[in-house]
Scaffold this motif. Structure first.
Motif, PDB file in Angstrom:
ATOM      1  N   LYS A 112     -13.676 -27.480  18.518  1.00 53.85           N
ATOM      2  CA  LYS A 112     -12.171 -28.264  18.506  1.00 53.85           C
ATOM      3  C   LYS A 112     -11.311 -27.201  19.115  1.00 53.85           C
ATOM      4  O   LYS A 112     -10.583 -27.677  20.105  1.00 53.85           O
ATOM      5  N   ASN A 113     -11.442 -25.849  18.820  1.00 49.82           N
ATOM      6  CA  ASN A 113     -10.550 -24.849  19.429  1.00 49.82           C
ATOM      7  C   ASN A 113     -11.308 -24.368  20.563  1.00 49.82           C
ATOM      8  O   ASN A 113     -11.828 -23.257  20.439  1.00 49.82           O
ATOM      9  N   GLN A 114     -11.550 -25.081  21.826  1.00 47.34           N
ATOM     10  CA  GLN A 114     -12.233 -24.387  22.751  1.00 47.34           C
ATOM     11  C   GLN A 114     -11.497 -23.153  23.414  1.00 47.34           C
ATOM     12  O   GLN A 114     -10.433 -23.036  23.229  1.00 47.34           O
ATOM     13  N   ASP A 115     -12.366 -22.659  24.228  1.00 48.55           N
ATOM     14  CA  ASP A 115     -11.854 -21.225  24.899  1.00 48.55           C
ATOM     15  C   ASP A 115     -10.733 -21.950  26.198  1.00 48.55           C
ATOM     16  O   ASP A 115     -11.725 -22.211  26.925  1.00 48.55           O
ATOM     17  N   ARG A 116      -9.834 -22.350  26.404  1.00 49.62           N
ATOM     18  CA  ARG A 116      -9.333 -22.836  27.396  1.00 49.62           C
ATOM     19  C   ARG A 116      -9.178 -22.099  28.454  1.00 49.62           C
ATOM     20  O   ARG A 116      -9.328 -22.660  29.766  1.00 49.62           O
ATOM     21  N   GLN A 117      -8.760 -20.777  28.323  1.00 50.98           N
ATOM     22  CA  GLN A 117      -8.996 -19.894  29.500  1.00 50.98           C
ATOM     23  C   GLN A 117     -10.338 -19.905  30.076  1.00 50.98           C
ATOM     24  O   GLN A 117     -10.382 -19.965  31.467  1.00 50.98           O
ATOM     25  N   GLY A 118     -11.414 -19.794  29.317  1.00 44.75           N
ATOM     26  CA  GLY A 118     -12.820 -19.672  29.840  1.00 44.75           C
ATOM     27  C   GLY A 118     -13.276 -20.918  30.510  1.00 44.75           C
ATOM     28  O   GLY A 118     -13.759 -20.733  31.592  1.00 44.75           O
ATOM     29  N   SER A 119     -12.903 -21.979  29.922  1.00 42.74           N
ATOM     30  CA  SER A 119     -12.961 -23.444  30.637  1.00 42.74           C
ATOM     31  C   SER A 119     -12.610 -23.511  31.763  1.00 42.74           C
ATOM     32  O   SER A 119     -13.046 -23.961  32.849  1.00 42.74           O
ATOM     33  N   ALA A 120     -11.377 -23.097  32.098  1.00 43.51           N
ATOM     34  CA  ALA A 120     -10.571 -23.247  33.576  1.00 43.51           C
ATOM     35  C   ALA A 120     -11.187 -22.273  34.363  1.00 43.51           C
ATOM     36  O   ALA A 120     -11.475 -22.662  35.639  1.00 43.51           O
TER      37      ALA A 120
END
Length: 225
Positions: A112-120
C-alpha cells in the motif's frame, strides 16, 4: 491564452469509489463524457464548439470534433478515465488544438505504501529503453515524484474520418507524465498530444499548470467537478 474563461476540476476514480487524485483544467479545455453514445457526443460537441470557439474556422471546428472523437475512441479502448480536448489561442494569436487523457494502473497486489520515488525512476528507465530518441527525465510535483517522456510519433489517421480514401499522415508530439499514486499501488499516466509542434513551448506552460494542480484533495472554491 484560451478561448474560455472558467477553470474546471476533474477527478480520476474507479466507479463509485473515492478519487485517487484531482487536477484542474485551465480555460479552453472541454472534458468528454466517456459513457456517452458517440453519435450523440459528436452532435453535442458540434453545438458546444460554436459558442466556445467563435473565432475558429469551420475547418478547425470540424477537425476538433472528428479528430477528438477518433482519439477518444482510441483512449477509451486503452482504458482512459479522463479525456479532454482543447482549442487555445497561443501567444502569437493563432488557435491551436490538443488532447489530454489520463489512464490509471491499479494493480491488485502490491504494498500500500509503495516506494513512489523508486517507481518513478523505474518508469523513466523503461521509457529510455523503449524510446531511445525521446526526452526522458524525473521531476517532483506538489503531489510527489513523476517520470516525464516527450517524443514525436508518426501516425496514420483513417481517411474516412475526413472524407478521404487514403489514410492521412500526421506527426504528433506527445508528453507523458507518470505519477505514482498516494492511495496505494499503481500510477496515473497523464498523456498530452498535439500536431502543433510549433507552439510546443506554449503547451509546456499549460501542462505545467495542470500537473502542478494534481492533488489528493478536492479543490476548494467556485470550481465545477
Amino acid at each position: 491564452m484560451s478561448t474560455t474563461d472558467a477553470e474546471t476540476s476533474s477527478a480520476v476514480a474507479p466507479s463509485a469509489d473515492v478519487p485517487d487524485l484531482w487536477f484542474e483544467l485551465p480555460p479552453g479545455f472541454m472534458e468528454f463524457d466517456l459513457s456517452e453514445d458517440p453519435e450523440e457526443r459528436m452532435l453535442r460537441m458540434a453545438d458546444a464548439v460554436d459558442p466556445l470557439f467563435a473565432t475558429a474556422t469551420p475547418e478547425q471546428k470540424f477537425s476538433l470534433i472528428v479528430s477528438g472523437e477518433y482519439i477518444l475512441q482510441t483512449m477509451i479502448a486503452a482504458g482512459a478515465e479522463h479525456v479532454s480536448s482543447c482549442l487555445l489561442r497561443m501567444s502569437d494569436g493563432e488557435l491551436s488544438q490538443g488532447t489530454l487523457c489520463v489512464l490509471v494502473e491499479r494493480p491488485d497486489t502490491g504494498p500500500k505504501n509503495q516506494d513512489r520515488q523508486g517507481s518513478a525512476k523505474r518508469t523513466a528507465l523503461q521509457w529510455r529503453d523503449l524510446h531511445p530518441d525521446a526526452e526522458v527525465g524525473l521531476g517532483t510535483l506538489p503531489y510527489g515524484p513523476a517520470a516525464l517522456c516527450i517524443r514525436d510519433q508518426n501516425l496514420l489517421i483513417p481517411g474516412p474520418l475526413f472524407g478521404l480514401d487514403e489514410p492521412v499522415p500526421a506527426t504528433v508530439r506527445q508528453v507523458q507524465f507518470c505519477v505514482p499514486l498516494k492511495t496505494g499501488p499503481g500510477s496515473a499516466l497523464f498523456v498530452f498530444m498535439t500536431e502543433d509542434i510549433g507552439h510546443w513551448s506554449d503547451y509546456l506552460d499549460v501542462l505545467n499548470g495542470i500537473m502542478e494542480s494534481v492533488s489528493a484533495d478536492e479543490p476548494q472554491g467556485e470550481k465545477q467537478v
